[in-house]
Write a protein that holds these residues in place. Sequence first.
Motif, PDB file in Angstrom:
ATOM      1  N   VAL A 176     -38.654  10.830   0.529  1.00  0.00           N
ATOM      2  CA  VAL A 176     -38.648   9.940  -0.637  1.00  0.00           C
ATOM      3  C   VAL A 176     -37.238   9.898  -1.208  1.00  0.00           C
ATOM      4  N   SER A 177     -36.973   8.922  -2.057  1.00  0.00           N
ATOM      5  CA  SER A 177     -35.659   8.816  -2.701  1.00  0.00           C
ATOM      6  C   SER A 177     -35.559   9.849  -3.813  1.00  0.00           C
ATOM      7  N   PHE A 218     -32.880  13.420  -0.323  1.00  0.00           N
ATOM      8  CA  PHE A 218     -31.434  13.599  -0.228  1.00  0.00           C
ATOM      9  C   PHE A 218     -30.781  13.374  -1.584  1.00  0.00           C
ATOM     10  N   ALA A 219     -29.783  14.207  -1.902  1.00  0.00           N
ATOM     11  CA  ALA A 219     -28.956  13.983  -3.090  1.00  0.00           C
ATOM     12  C   ALA A 219     -28.005  12.828  -2.787  1.00  0.00           C
ATOM     13  N   ASP A 255     -22.428  13.300  -2.450  1.00  0.00           N
ATOM     14  CA  ASP A 255     -22.020  14.443  -1.632  1.00  0.00           C
ATOM     15  C   ASP A 255     -21.070  15.380  -2.370  1.00  0.00           C
ATOM     16  N   GLU A 256     -20.251  14.833  -3.290  1.00  0.00           N
ATOM     17  CA  GLU A 256     -19.277  15.655  -4.010  1.00  0.00           C
ATOM     18  C   GLU A 256     -19.938  16.469  -5.125  1.00  0.00           C
ATOM     19  N   PHE A 257     -21.000  15.936  -5.708  1.00  0.00           N
ATOM     20  CA  PHE A 257     -21.693  16.592  -6.818  1.00  0.00           C
ATOM     21  C   PHE A 257     -23.195  16.414  -6.608  1.00  0.00           C
ATOM     22  N   PRO A 258     -23.759  17.120  -5.601  1.00  0.00           N
ATOM     23  CA  PRO A 258     -25.183  16.902  -5.274  1.00  0.00           C
ATOM     24  C   PRO A 258     -26.109  17.353  -6.401  1.00  0.00           C
ATOM     25  N   MET A 259     -26.951  16.434  -6.849  1.00  0.00           N
ATOM     26  CA  MET A 259     -27.873  16.746  -7.943  1.00  0.00           C
ATOM     27  C   MET A 259     -29.220  16.090  -7.684  1.00  0.00           C
ATOM     28  N   PHE A 308     -26.375  16.300   1.595  1.00  0.00           N
ATOM     29  CA  PHE A 308     -27.245  17.384   1.120  1.00  0.00           C
ATOM     30  C   PHE A 308     -28.663  16.898   0.845  1.00  0.00           C
ATOM     31  N   ALA A 309     -29.618  17.739   1.199  1.00  0.00           N
ATOM     32  CA  ALA A 309     -31.031  17.434   0.973  1.00  0.00           C
ATOM     33  C   ALA A 309     -31.767  18.717   0.644  1.00  0.00           C
TER      34      ALA A 309
END
Length: 200
Positions: A33-34, A97-98, A101-105, A77-78
Motif C-alpha cells: 500500500v502507499s 515504502f517511504a 530516500d533522504e528523510f524516510p518517514m 526504504f520500506a
Amino acid sequence: MSRIERLAQTLQEVLGEKALEVLVDRGEVTLRVSAADYPVVAELLRDHPDLAFEQLIDLSGLDYSGYGNRPWPGPRFAVAVHLLSLQHNVRLRLKTFAEDDEFPMLPSLIEVWPSVDWYEREAFDLFGILFEGHPDLRRILTDYGFVGHPLRKDFPVSGHVEMRYDPHLRRVIYQPVTIEPRVNAPRIVREAHYGDVDHG
C-alpha cells in the motif's frame, strides 16, 4: 479455493484501489500500500470482520538500494509488517515504502497495534526510518552516541568509530576506527578431487 487465495481475494474486495499490489507467492500473501494509505489500511485490516488481523507479530525495516545486485528503480526504504489473524488462521505481510530516500518517514502504527512500539524503534535505530506519531522514538540497540544506521547497505562494515576502555583515563573513550578497510572475500579450500566418486 485455498485459504490463502481467499485472503487475497478478500483484500482486493475490501481495500479496492488502496491495495497497490496483492502478491501470492510460496504460500504467503504480501499486500503493498502507499505510505498515505498505510494507517487507514492498518485499521481496516484489524477491524474488518472478514480480515480481523488482531495481532502484529513483527515489523522489519528494508533497504532496497542495490536490490537484486542492480539499482532499484523505486523508493529505497520500506517496512514489512507481519500480521496474524487468529480468527481466520492466516498471516499477512503488509509492505509500504517511504517516499523520501533522504528523510524516510512513515506514520506510526502504535495506535492500531501497540505491540509495534519496539519494532518501530528498532527500524529507526538500524535503518533511520522515522515513524510520525511514535511517542518514544529513540535508539534501542545501538549506543546513545552512535552515529549512523548500521543496517543501511551503505554503512561501512567496520563502522565509523570504535569504543574502548582506557585504563589510564579510567573511562570508555571513542575514537576513529583503526581497522584498515578490506574486501571480505571468502576463501574456499578444497582437495583436488573432493567429491569425486572414486575419491577415498
